[in-house]
Design an enzyme around this catalytic site. Structure first.
Site, short mmCIF file in Angstrom:
data_model
loop_
_atom_site.label_atom_id
_atom_site.label_comp_id
_atom_site.label_asym_id
_atom_site.label_seq_id
_atom_site.Cartn_x
_atom_site.Cartn_y
_atom_site.Cartn_z
N HIS A 1 2.07 -5.92 -10.61
CA HIS A 1 0.82 -5.45 -10.01
C HIS A 1 1.07 -4.73 -8.70
O HIS A 1 0.30 -3.89 -8.27
CB HIS A 1 -0.13 -6.61 -9.71
N HIS B 1 2.44 -6.75 0.85
CA HIS B 1 2.50 -5.95 -0.38
C HIS B 1 1.72 -4.65 -0.16
O HIS B 1 1.10 -4.47 0.89
CB HIS B 1 1.92 -6.74 -1.56
N HIS C 1 -0.70 -1.21 -1.87
CA HIS C 1 -1.58 -0.62 -2.89
C HIS C 1 -1.42 0.89 -2.77
O HIS C 1 -1.37 1.41 -1.66
CB HIS C 1 -3.03 -1.02 -2.65
N GLU D 1 -7.00 0.77 -0.77
CA GLU D 1 -8.11 -0.01 -1.33
C GLU D 1 -9.36 0.20 -0.49
O GLU D 1 -10.43 0.51 -1.00
CB GLU D 1 -7.74 -1.49 -1.37
N HIS E 1 -0.83 -4.64 3.06
CA HIS E 1 -1.52 -5.89 3.35
C HIS E 1 -0.50 -6.95 3.73
O HIS E 1 0.40 -7.24 2.95
CB HIS E 1 -2.30 -6.38 2.11
N THR F 1 -8.40 -8.99 -3.23
CA THR F 1 -8.80 -7.79 -3.98
C THR F 1 -8.28 -7.82 -5.41
O THR F 1 -8.37 -6.82 -6.12
CB THR F 1 -8.32 -6.50 -3.27
#
Ligand SMILES: *[C@@H]1O[C@H](CO)[C@@H](O)[C@H](O)[C@H]1NC(C)=O
Ligand SMILES: [Zn+2]
Length: 383
Positions: A106, A132, A134, A144, A157, A238
């Site tokens: 992910h 991590h 996004h 995000e 994040h 999220t």
């Protein structure tokens, strides 16, 4: 006349039963998909970014009213001078021990030692667990959170948990459990040497569920230069299970990496079935009356608000979605009206048919609908 009304009512019910039985068939098939996905693999594969609608039916918290991410409308934030500054401790790591970098299918995640902490900024000390990212694609920026409807290319994040709890998993479901520091990543002219410490290792973890070790370094340098200006709001994880336990801090200052470095993040990692891991961002969620506080005076208090002309034509996401609510209501009434007309014409057409025939048909359409599957508390991923 009475008989006519009775028949209309009965046909209404039949339409409703047919509609709900077909939706329960959809539920059934999606659960079968889940079963196939999770076969011989971990719980984390029960959800994906391509079908965020399905998170709502499978994870009750994802339907809550304090979800993340959100769009930050800079004209509607509240300046709060009493917000304490964020002070970090222990972020300046040395080369050893090494840190584990992990492609979990992910996201790209770096585990962090519990010596790293947020010491001021909240009522309690918050302990770092992991960070991590996004991201999207070159064509589709993938932060995000959005600022005035604009996505940044990527977002970092850094996940911390309240030191009054034993670990991240225990804290994740508690109201005051988590504090996440978020930074927007944009494109600059130069290579970012600090990000290169992570990005240069991506080739070793392109396969899903693979990890590698990288030497420790000063993790503070992955965050923006200035931590002074930030947005603060109460939100959620999220990703499923979407627990509404995160105090969000989003820095106004952004991070810059080179175009090549961003491309490395976007193009290196693979997810299930050897697909490219990209666009791992959730769509902005409704505020539902929540307030976004800022630690700094915004442009709107000092003059003209930030502009986003290209996206402005689409309206703000929050407004758009609540506008959609009315749209759905209007369509619903329209459909009801049409159904009434249809039913009436059907009735006049089939006057001769007996009531018992309708009853028999409707019984065949009733299908038992099982209760929705609930969150498995052992499968918490925090991203
Ligand atoms: C916030 O970010 C904007 C855009 O980068 C910048 O112009 C502004 O000076 C920043 N404000 C503060 C207080 O950091
Ligand atoms: Zn995240």
């Amino acid at each position: 006349m009475l008989l006519l009304m009775f028949l209309i009512l009965h046909l209404y019910l039949q339409v409703l039963v047919t509609a709900s039985s077909s939706s329960s068939e959809e539920d059934g098939s999606s659960e079968r998909d889940d079963g196939e996905h999770s076969k011989g693999s971990s719980h984390q594969h029960q959800w994906g970014y391509h079908d965020q609608e399905r998170w709502l039916s499978a994870f009750e918290h994802c339907r809550g009213k304090s979800q993340s991410p959100i769009n930050i409308d800079t004209r509607k934030v509240f300046y709060e001078p009493r917000l304490p500054a964020i002070q970090l401790e222990g972020y300046d790591l040395t080369g050893s021990p090494a840190l584990t970098l992990f492609n979990n299918g992910h996201t790209l995640q770096l585990s962090l030692p519990s010596s790293m902490r947020i010491v001021t900024g909240f009522d309690h000390v918050y302990v770092a667990a992991q960070l991590h990212f996004h991201w999207g694609t070159t064509a589709d920026p993938g932060s995000e959170h959005t600022v005035d409807k604009v996505h940044f290319p990527a977002e970092i994040h850094v996940v911390h948990y309240n030191s009054k709890y034993a670990n991240l998993i225990e804290a994740a479901s508690k109201a005051d459990g988590l504090a996440v520091l978020g930074g927007f990543i944009g494109i600059g002219l130069h290579e970012n040497d600090n990000y290169e410490k992570i990005l240069s290792a991506l080739k070793d973890i392109s396969k899903e569920e693979s990890n590698t070790e990288i030497p420790g370094f000063n993790v503070r340098h992955l965050l923006p230069n200035s931590l002074e200006g930030f947005y603060r709001y109460a939100g959620s994880l999220t990703t499923p299970p979407c627990f509404q336990t995160v105090s969000w801090t989003l820095f106004n200052d952004s991070i810059r990496v080179s175009r090549r470095q961003l491309a490395a993040l976007e193009d290196s990692l693979k997810t299930e079935h050897n697909k490219l891991l990209s666009k791992n961002f959730r769509a902005p969620q409704l505020l539902h009356g929540r307030k976004v506080l800022t630690s700094f005076r915004t442009a709107s208090t000092t003059g003209k608000a930030r502009e986003a002309p290209r996206l402005e034509t689409h309206g703000s996401g929050v407004m758009k979605t609540s506008g959609a609510k009315w749209h759905i209501l209007a369509i619903t009434f329209g459909v009801l009206f049409a159904v009434t007309l249809l039913v009436f014409s059907m009735y006049t057409y089939r006057q001769k048919k007996k009531y018992s025939k309708f009853k028999k048909d409707s019984k065949q359409n009733v299908i038992y609908k099982p209760a929705a599957k609930d969150t498995d508390p052992t499968s918490v991923t925090v991203t």
